[in-house]
Design a protein around this motif. Structure first.
Motif, short mmCIF file in Angstrom:
data_model
loop_
_atom_site.label_atom_id
_atom_site.label_comp_id
_atom_site.label_asym_id
_atom_site.label_seq_id
_atom_site.Cartn_x
_atom_site.Cartn_y
_atom_site.Cartn_z
N HIS A 127 23.88 19.24 -56.21
CA HIS A 127 22.47 19.10 -55.85
C HIS A 127 22.33 18.37 -54.51
CE1 HIS A 127 18.25 17.83 -56.14
NE2 HIS A 127 18.11 18.93 -56.85
N GLU B 80 10.78 25.21 -67.36
CA GLU B 80 10.85 26.30 -66.39
C GLU B 80 10.93 27.65 -67.10
OE1 GLU B 80 10.50 28.02 -62.87
OE2 GLU B 80 10.43 25.87 -63.15
N VAL C 81 17.19 16.96 -67.67
CA VAL C 81 17.51 18.27 -67.08
C VAL C 81 17.25 19.38 -68.10
CG1 VAL C 81 19.40 19.69 -66.19
CG2 VAL C 81 19.13 17.35 -65.40
N ASP D 143 9.04 16.38 -60.83
CA ASP D 143 9.93 17.54 -60.96
C ASP D 143 11.38 17.08 -60.91
OD1 ASP D 143 10.21 16.87 -58.31
OD2 ASP D 143 9.70 18.84 -57.52
N LEU D 144 12.27 18.02 -61.07
CA LEU D 144 13.69 17.73 -61.16
C LEU D 144 14.24 17.16 -59.86
CD1 LEU D 144 16.19 17.87 -62.97
CD2 LEU D 144 16.58 20.16 -62.09
N ASP D 145 13.85 17.72 -58.72
CA ASP D 145 14.36 17.25 -57.43
C ASP D 145 14.00 15.79 -57.18
OD1 ASP D 145 15.53 19.70 -56.89
OD2 ASP D 145 13.72 20.47 -55.91
N LEU E 207 24.67 20.63 -61.08
CA LEU E 207 23.84 21.29 -62.08
C LEU E 207 24.32 22.72 -62.30
CD1 LEU E 207 20.29 20.08 -61.05
CD2 LEU E 207 21.74 19.21 -62.87
N LEU F 218 16.07 13.52 -59.57
CA LEU F 218 17.48 13.40 -59.21
C LEU F 218 17.68 12.50 -58.00
CD1 LEU F 218 18.80 17.01 -59.82
CD2 LEU F 218 18.94 15.02 -61.31
N GLU G 141 13.50 19.88 -68.38
CA GLU G 141 12.97 20.58 -67.20
C GLU G 141 13.34 22.06 -67.21
OE1 GLU G 141 10.90 19.63 -64.61
OE2 GLU G 141 10.56 17.93 -65.93
N SER G 142 14.56 22.39 -67.62
CA SER G 142 14.94 23.81 -67.67
C SER G 142 14.17 24.54 -68.76
CB SER G 142 16.44 23.97 -67.86
OG SER G 142 16.86 23.44 -69.09
N GLU H 87 24.72 20.53 -69.30
CA GLU H 87 23.71 20.82 -68.29
C GLU H 87 24.24 20.65 -66.88
OE1 GLU H 87 20.80 22.07 -68.96
OE2 GLU H 87 20.89 21.82 -71.12
N SER I 203 8.62 10.93 -62.76
CA SER I 203 8.98 12.02 -61.85
C SER I 203 8.20 13.28 -62.17
CB SER I 203 10.48 12.30 -61.93
OG SER I 203 11.19 11.16 -61.54
#
Length: 178
Positions: A78, A164, A157, A45-47, A69, A50, A160-161, A127, A43
């Motif tokens: 989400h 970011e 998650v 990105d997070l979207d 989230l 998920l 990814e955070s 998270e 993946s």
């Protein structure tokens, strides 16, 4: 003598069938975990992750899932979720998030809820929450698999955070430099 031999052979055949079924369940669990880690690794990105995980949960457990989230205001559902949780589900998810404990259907905590809520916990914080609407109570093996999914999802998650935050800090440094 034939009767005794027949009983022994039937007993051994039954044990062999039970072992075969246990091995098949272990293989299914290992395959599901492999697909999960491969999905997370692929993946971007997070979207994307998920939405793929929700599809994987639907395939593995034949049930709908929602992912909550953490955000500034607490928890938010989400967009990748496959069902719209009720207000009762939302309150149970908030409880599971705050207490860092599973709650809802087939648990000792808030068992009259419509869904099972598993918190996404990393070493230092929660998270989010994984909500699964199961049609039947999960077996012990399914519950362990769901907990493994939640643990892997929590790590993803968290990663990814952290990425970011790192990007935001880098942009702030470059902005200051300019």
């Amino acid at each position: 003598a034939y009767f005794i031999i027949a009983i022994i052979v039937a007993h051994l055949a039954t044990k062999l069938r039970e072992r075969e079924q246990a091995e098949r369940r272990r293989e299914e669990r290992a395959t599901a975990l492999y697909r999960l880690t491969r999905t997370l690794a692929a993946s971007r990105d997070l979207d994307e992750a998920l939405s793929k995980i929700v599809r994987l949960i639907k395939e593995s457990f034949q049930s709908d899932a929602a992912i909550w989230l953490r955000d500034e205001g607490g928890l938010s559902c989400h967009a990748a979720s496959t069902f719209v949780p009720s207000t009762k589900d939302e309150s149970v998810a908030v409880w599971a998030f705050q207490k860092k404990q599973s709650a809802g259907k087939s648990t000792d905590t808030l068992p009259d809820a419509e869904s099972l809520h598993v918190p996404l916990i990393t070493a230092d914080r929660a998270e989010g929450v994984l909500t699964v609407r199961l049609s039947t109570p999960p077996t012990l093996e399914q519950r362990e698999l769901l907990d493994a999914f939640a643990a892997q999802l929590a790590l993803f998650v968290n990663k990814e955070s952290a990425l970011e935050e790192s990007r935001a800090a880098q942009v702030a440094r470059q902005s200051e430099k300019l």
